[in-house]
Every structure is written in C-alpha cells, then in structure tokens.
Write a protein that holds these residues in place. Structure first.
Motif, PDB file in Angstrom:
ATOM      1  N   SER A  17       0.826  -1.204   0.000  1.00  0.00           N
ATOM      2  CA  SER A  17       0.000   0.000   0.000  1.00  0.00           C
ATOM      3  C   SER A  17       0.861   1.254   0.000  1.00  0.00           C
ATOM      4  O   SER A  17       0.561   2.221  -0.717  1.00  0.00           O
ATOM      5  N   HIS A  61      -5.380  -5.877   6.662  1.00  0.00           N
ATOM      6  CA  HIS A  61      -6.075  -4.605   6.820  1.00  0.00           C
ATOM      7  C   HIS A  61      -5.393  -3.718   7.853  1.00  0.00           C
ATOM      8  O   HIS A  61      -5.350  -2.488   7.687  1.00  0.00           O
ATOM      9  N   ILE A  62      -4.857  -4.318   8.907  1.00  0.00           N
ATOM     10  CA  ILE A  62      -4.096  -3.530   9.891  1.00  0.00           C
ATOM     11  C   ILE A  62      -2.848  -2.941   9.237  1.00  0.00           C
ATOM     12  O   ILE A  62      -2.489  -1.777   9.469  1.00  0.00           O
ATOM     13  N   LEU A  64      -2.542  -2.216   6.085  1.00  0.00           N
ATOM     14  CA  LEU A  64      -3.019  -1.162   5.187  1.00  0.00           C
ATOM     15  C   LEU A  64      -3.282   0.127   5.956  1.00  0.00           C
ATOM     16  O   LEU A  64      -2.858   1.215   5.540  1.00  0.00           O
ATOM     17  N   ILE A  65      -3.984   0.026   7.081  1.00  0.00           N
ATOM     18  CA  ILE A  65      -4.307   1.210   7.882  1.00  0.00           C
ATOM     19  C   ILE A  65      -3.033   1.881   8.392  1.00  0.00           C
ATOM     20  O   ILE A  65      -2.895   3.111   8.358  1.00  0.00           O
ATOM     21  N   THR A  66      -2.082   1.066   8.845  1.00  0.00           N
ATOM     22  CA  THR A  66      -0.801   1.607   9.321  1.00  0.00           C
ATOM     23  C   THR A  66      -0.078   2.359   8.217  1.00  0.00           C
ATOM     24  O   THR A  66       0.428   3.471   8.413  1.00  0.00           O
ATOM     25  N   SER A  67      -0.049   1.767   7.035  1.00  0.00           N
ATOM     26  CA  SER A  67       0.621   2.388   5.901  1.00  0.00           C
ATOM     27  C   SER A  67      -0.067   3.674   5.475  1.00  0.00           C
ATOM     28  O   SER A  67       0.586   4.671   5.157  1.00  0.00           O
ATOM     29  N   LEU A  68      -1.404   3.656   5.460  1.00  0.00           N
ATOM     30  CA  LEU A  68      -2.149   4.873   5.109  1.00  0.00           C
ATOM     31  C   LEU A  68      -1.837   6.012   6.074  1.00  0.00           C
ATOM     32  O   LEU A  68      -1.636   7.159   5.648  1.00  0.00           O
ATOM     33  N   ALA A  69      -1.804   5.703   7.357  1.00  0.00           N
ATOM     34  CA  ALA A  69      -1.520   6.729   8.363  1.00  0.00           C
ATOM     35  C   ALA A  69      -0.134   7.330   8.142  1.00  0.00           C
ATOM     36  O   ALA A  69       0.043   8.556   8.193  1.00  0.00           O
ATOM     37  N   VAL A  94     -10.486   5.768   0.918  1.00  0.00           N
ATOM     38  CA  VAL A  94     -10.801   4.634   1.792  1.00  0.00           C
ATOM     39  C   VAL A  94     -11.943   3.803   1.215  1.00  0.00           C
ATOM     40  O   VAL A  94     -11.906   2.563   1.254  1.00  0.00           O
ATOM     41  N   PHE A  98     -11.676  -0.159   0.107  1.00  0.00           N
ATOM     42  CA  PHE A  98     -12.619  -1.158   0.621  1.00  0.00           C
ATOM     43  C   PHE A  98     -13.260  -1.940  -0.524  1.00  0.00           C
ATOM     44  O   PHE A  98     -13.371  -3.168  -0.463  1.00  0.00           O
ATOM     45  N   SER A 101     -10.736  -4.428  -1.930  1.00  0.00           N
ATOM     46  CA  SER A 101     -10.494  -5.535  -1.009  1.00  0.00           C
ATOM     47  C   SER A 101     -11.674  -6.510  -0.988  1.00  0.00           C
ATOM     48  O   SER A 101     -11.497  -7.729  -1.009  1.00  0.00           O
TER      49      SER A 101
END
Length: 304
Positions: A17, A61-62, A64-69, A94, A98, A101
C-alpha cells in the motif's frame, strides 16, 4: 499475541500500500497523471485488490491502515498537501480501497484466485493503473469552470456596504470549520484606486490573489478578473473572476451577492464539486461575517 511485524500479511500489506500510493503520488506530483479517475478511483481500488489477495485479512487490513496513516502523515509533514486536501480525499480513497479488497475477497470465495500469494495477483492490478493513468492524462479535458454564489441581506444602504467591502484592512471574524482546519484564511484586501483597470490584491494565510477591476459602479457592481494567484498546495484549482453585486432592496436593506468563478482539474466531479463549493462558500461566509462587524463599527447597529 503474534507480533505485527512477524505476520507476513501485515508486512506485505504495509509495503504494497505504501509503495503503490507513493508511486501514484509521485506520478501526480510531476504531472504524469491527472487529478482524476485513475488516481482517486482506480489506484485505491487496485491497491485494495492486492491487499485483499493476502491470506490473513485481519493483519492485511491492519497493515493497510498503518501504511495509510504513515503516508498521509508524510504528506502533511513534508507540506506536499494540506490538511484540508487530505481530509477531503480520505473518504473517497478509503471507500475505493474497501471496494477493491471486498472484490478480491468475493473472488477468493468463488475460488477464482487459485494462488493467493502469487506475485501476479499482487502486482498486476498496479500495472493496470500504470497503463490507464497516462491514457487518462493524454485524453484530459479542459478544467471544469464553476461559479459559486453566496448572498447576504444587510440592514445598511448599498453605498455603505460598498464602502466597507471595496477594501478591507483586517479580516477578523469567527472562522468556519474548514478555515479552522486548513483552508486559506483571507486576511485583507487592498483596492489601488476606484477605476476600471485598477488592481485589488487579497492576502491570504497561504498566499495572495491579484485581481483587475473590469467593471465598477459604486453601490451597484464590483467585477474583477483574477490575473494572478498563489495559494499553497493547490495546483489543481484556478480562479477566474470575482464579483460583488449590490442590490438596494428598500431604504434600509441591501442584498450583497459574492460570485466566485473558479476552475478545477479534480475528477470525479460528482465527488469533488460539492466539496469545492462548500470550501468557497465558507470563505464567502467568513468575509460576510467580517463585513457585518465592520458595518456595525462604522455606522452603528442598524435600527428600523
């Protein structure tokens, strides 16, 4: 509990990501792709497709969220984009992540992806973006031209309203929400002289807009073309014209209309245009709120 970094799906999702989004932004930053469907829709979808192909959905997904942040934080720290731009783009990005995914997950359930860990399943979607983005750039149409109008009814004469709005020394009113989180804040506007051809310069927290008067009738109309503008981090937005219309409703009231005509390169328009109009409307409202204060200071509280 298994360490985040020990899980392959987490590591792969975080790397994929971040790399996909970073490469896409670099292409955008250097003008190789448009501010359009490929970047805002296709890139997040293909990134979501790649993430959805990983075996452990939870850790993917975790990751992905970490990378987005991290990605959005670097944009802000590096001043490559402002907070307001990031917040406006986030729901669209986002949502498309989704969708991608979920699409992959549904295909997996139908056993159409036989090898979930194969490199082609992860990389091929990004190649689709790399092929589509230049094509969209080559076929890019002219920027959209949009006019935003805001009206206010003021208990003063048209002449009084005109005198207070033609030049504004200091704008100091309660700031609407979008101005509080990063939208450029108008600070003052200076009209060189009251004549067609004169310059009117408006200073903002992130730059300035230079206007040239094209039509002026005190208490009736002040029309200006934008000849130069410099606002931090908004290459996709242009300004064309600014108009103030003064309508004497009765002996004690004036309807003031502010019309801003701008251009935008952002697509899809159905998503971006309402947000653009909201931002400009809030800047109009800030100017109007300050104008009301200036009128009260200059002429006192209006009484009927």
């Amino acid at each position: 509990m298994k360490s985040l970094f020990a899980d392959k799906s987490f590591r792969t999702a975080a790397i994929i990501s971040f790399v996909f989004l970073s490469l896409g932004f670099l292409l955008l930053h250097y003008g190789l792709v448009a501010y359009g469907w490929a970047f805002f829709i296709l890139l997040p979808i293909v990134t979501g497709v790649a993430i959805g192909a990983l075996p452990n959905r939870k850790w993917a997904h975790i990751g992905l969220i970490t990378s987005l942040a991290i990605f959005f934080l670097l944009l802000l720290v590096g001043q490559l984009e402002g907070m307001i731009c990031v917040l406006m783009a986030l729901p669209l990005v986002v949502s498309c992540l989704f969708v991608g995914s979920v699409a992959t997950h549904l295909l997996r359930r139908r056993q159409q992806l036989l090898d979930q860990n194969s490199l082609p399943v992860i990389v091929l979607p990004f190649l689709l973006f790399l092929l589509s983005a230049p094509a969209e750039k080559a076929l890019e149409s002219r920027p959209a031209i949009v006019a935003v109008r805001t009206d206010i009814l003021l208990p003063y004469s048209a002449a009084q309203v005109y005198e207070q709005i033609k030049s504004v020394d200091t704008l100091d009113a309660p700031k609407p929400f979008l101005l509080q989180i990063g939208l450029p804040i108008p600070q003052k506007c200076v009209l060189e002289r009251e004549a067609v051809g004169a310059r009117r310069i408006c200073y903002f927290s992130g730059g300035q807009i230079v206007e040239r008067v094209t039509e002026l009738r005190p208490g009736e109309i002040l029309r200006m073309d934008v000849v130069k503008y410099q606002l931090t981090g908004r290459k996709w937005l242009g300004f064309k014209e600014a108009i103030y219309l003064f309508e004497q409703v009765d002996a004690h009231q004036t309807r003031l209309s502010r019309i801003t005509t701008y251009t935008s390169e952002l697509n899809p328009r159905a998503y971006w245009q309402p947000l653009e109009q909201l931002g400009i409307s809030q800047e109009h409202q800030y100017v109007f709120d300050n104008l009301r204060q200036d009128l009260e200071r200059a002429y006192g509280q209006a009484k009927f």
